[in-house]
Motif scaffolding. Structure first.
Motif, short mmCIF file in Angstrom:
data_model
loop_
_atom_site.label_atom_id
_atom_site.label_comp_id
_atom_site.label_asym_id
_atom_site.label_seq_id
_atom_site.Cartn_x
_atom_site.Cartn_y
_atom_site.Cartn_z
N GLU A 71 37.78 51.22 29.14
CA GLU A 71 38.97 51.13 28.31
C GLU A 71 39.75 50.23 29.03
O GLU A 71 40.45 49.28 28.59
N ALA A 72 40.10 50.44 30.56
CA ALA A 72 41.01 49.61 31.11
C ALA A 72 40.48 48.26 31.25
O ALA A 72 41.40 47.30 31.26
N ILE A 73 39.21 48.15 31.59
CA ILE A 73 38.77 46.80 31.56
C ILE A 73 39.05 45.90 30.32
O ILE A 73 39.38 44.90 30.51
N ASP A 74 38.54 46.62 29.24
CA ASP A 74 38.61 45.93 27.91
C ASP A 74 40.30 45.51 27.56
O ASP A 74 40.48 44.62 27.21
N ASP A 75 41.25 46.29 28.13
CA ASP A 75 42.52 46.18 27.83
C ASP A 75 42.93 44.98 28.62
O ASP A 75 43.65 44.24 28.21
N TRP A 76 42.38 45.05 29.83
CA TRP A 76 42.74 43.79 30.91
C TRP A 76 42.43 42.51 30.18
O TRP A 76 42.85 41.42 30.09
N ARG A 77 40.71 42.39 29.85
CA ARG A 77 40.33 41.27 29.24
C ARG A 77 41.02 40.68 28.02
O ARG A 77 41.11 39.63 27.74
N ARG A 78 41.31 41.86 27.37
CA ARG A 78 41.98 41.44 25.83
C ARG A 78 43.43 40.56 25.93
O ARG A 78 43.76 39.81 25.30
N GLN A 124 43.62 38.31 28.30
CA GLN A 124 43.59 37.01 29.02
C GLN A 124 43.24 36.04 27.94
O GLN A 124 42.81 36.45 26.87
N THR A 125 43.81 34.75 28.20
CA THR A 125 43.72 33.64 27.19
C THR A 125 42.60 33.38 26.82
O THR A 125 42.43 32.97 25.37
N ASP A 126 41.46 33.51 27.45
CA ASP A 126 40.11 32.85 27.00
C ASP A 126 39.24 34.25 26.65
O ASP A 126 37.96 33.91 26.38
N LEU A 127 39.62 35.55 26.62
CA LEU A 127 38.75 36.71 26.36
C LEU A 127 37.53 36.52 26.75
O LEU A 127 36.45 36.50 26.17
N PRO A 128 37.35 36.75 28.22
CA PRO A 128 36.19 36.82 28.78
C PRO A 128 35.20 38.10 28.50
O PRO A 128 36.01 38.98 27.80
N GLY A 129 34.06 37.93 28.55
CA GLY A 129 33.29 39.25 28.35
C GLY A 129 33.22 40.30 29.20
O GLY A 129 33.91 39.99 30.42
N ARG A 130 32.67 41.27 29.03
CA ARG A 130 33.03 42.31 30.43
C ARG A 130 32.51 42.03 31.70
O ARG A 130 33.21 42.20 32.54
N GLU A 190 32.39 39.08 33.05
CA GLU A 190 33.04 38.08 33.67
C GLU A 190 34.42 38.60 33.95
O GLU A 190 34.97 38.46 34.99
N ALA A 191 34.83 39.67 33.09
CA ALA A 191 36.04 40.22 33.30
C ALA A 191 35.86 41.09 34.48
O ALA A 191 36.89 41.14 35.43
N ILE A 192 34.93 41.81 34.91
CA ILE A 192 34.60 42.67 35.83
C ILE A 192 34.60 41.73 37.41
O ILE A 192 35.19 42.09 38.43
N ARG A 193 33.94 40.61 37.22
CA ARG A 193 33.93 39.66 38.36
C ARG A 193 35.33 39.17 38.76
O ARG A 193 35.53 39.03 39.70
N ARG A 194 36.32 38.87 37.75
CA ARG A 194 37.45 38.22 38.02
C ARG A 194 38.20 39.30 38.43
O ARG A 194 39.19 39.30 39.18
N LEU A 195 38.21 40.68 38.19
CA LEU A 195 38.99 41.77 38.75
C LEU A 195 38.44 42.13 40.11
O LEU A 195 39.37 42.38 40.99
N VAL A 196 37.29 42.06 40.41
CA VAL A 196 36.90 42.03 41.63
C VAL A 196 37.31 40.89 42.77
O VAL A 196 37.94 41.30 43.90
N GLU A 197 37.47 39.76 42.07
CA GLU A 197 37.68 38.65 42.84
C GLU A 197 39.35 38.77 43.32
O GLU A 197 39.92 38.67 44.54
N LEU A 198 39.98 39.26 42.28
CA LEU A 198 41.60 39.59 42.39
C LEU A 198 41.69 40.57 43.38
O LEU A 198 42.84 40.61 44.26
N GLY A 199 40.81 41.74 43.36
CA GLY A 199 41.12 42.62 44.38
C GLY A 199 40.58 42.66 45.65
O GLY A 199 41.44 42.84 46.55
N LEU A 200 39.82 41.60 45.86
CA LEU A 200 39.44 41.03 47.16
C LEU A 200 40.38 40.19 47.79
O LEU A 200 40.79 40.17 49.03
#
Length: 65
Positions: A34-41, A43-49, A51-61
């Protein structure tokens, strides 16, 4: 008389390869999804789950540095 079989390479079965890298499977709790879905919604380009997880991991790193 010709043989009924064709010579050459045999067509491989199944879905073609879609990318390069290591595939990692994981189980996610409903709260985390739910938190991932809220974050991705948001985003301007609405990535799929995935892609959203990949972006969140990159941001965390990047934040770790």
């Amino acid at each position: 008389m010709k043989s009924a079989r064709k010579t050459g390479t045999k067509k491989s079965r199944g879905r073609p390869a879609t990318g390069v890298g290591t595939q990692i499977g994981a189980r996610w709790s409903p709260e985390v999804l739910e938190a991932i879905d809220d974050w991705r919604r948001n985003q301007t380009d609405l990535p799929g789950r995935p892609e959203a997880i990949r972006r969140l991991v990159e941001l965390g790193l990047k934040a770790k540095k």
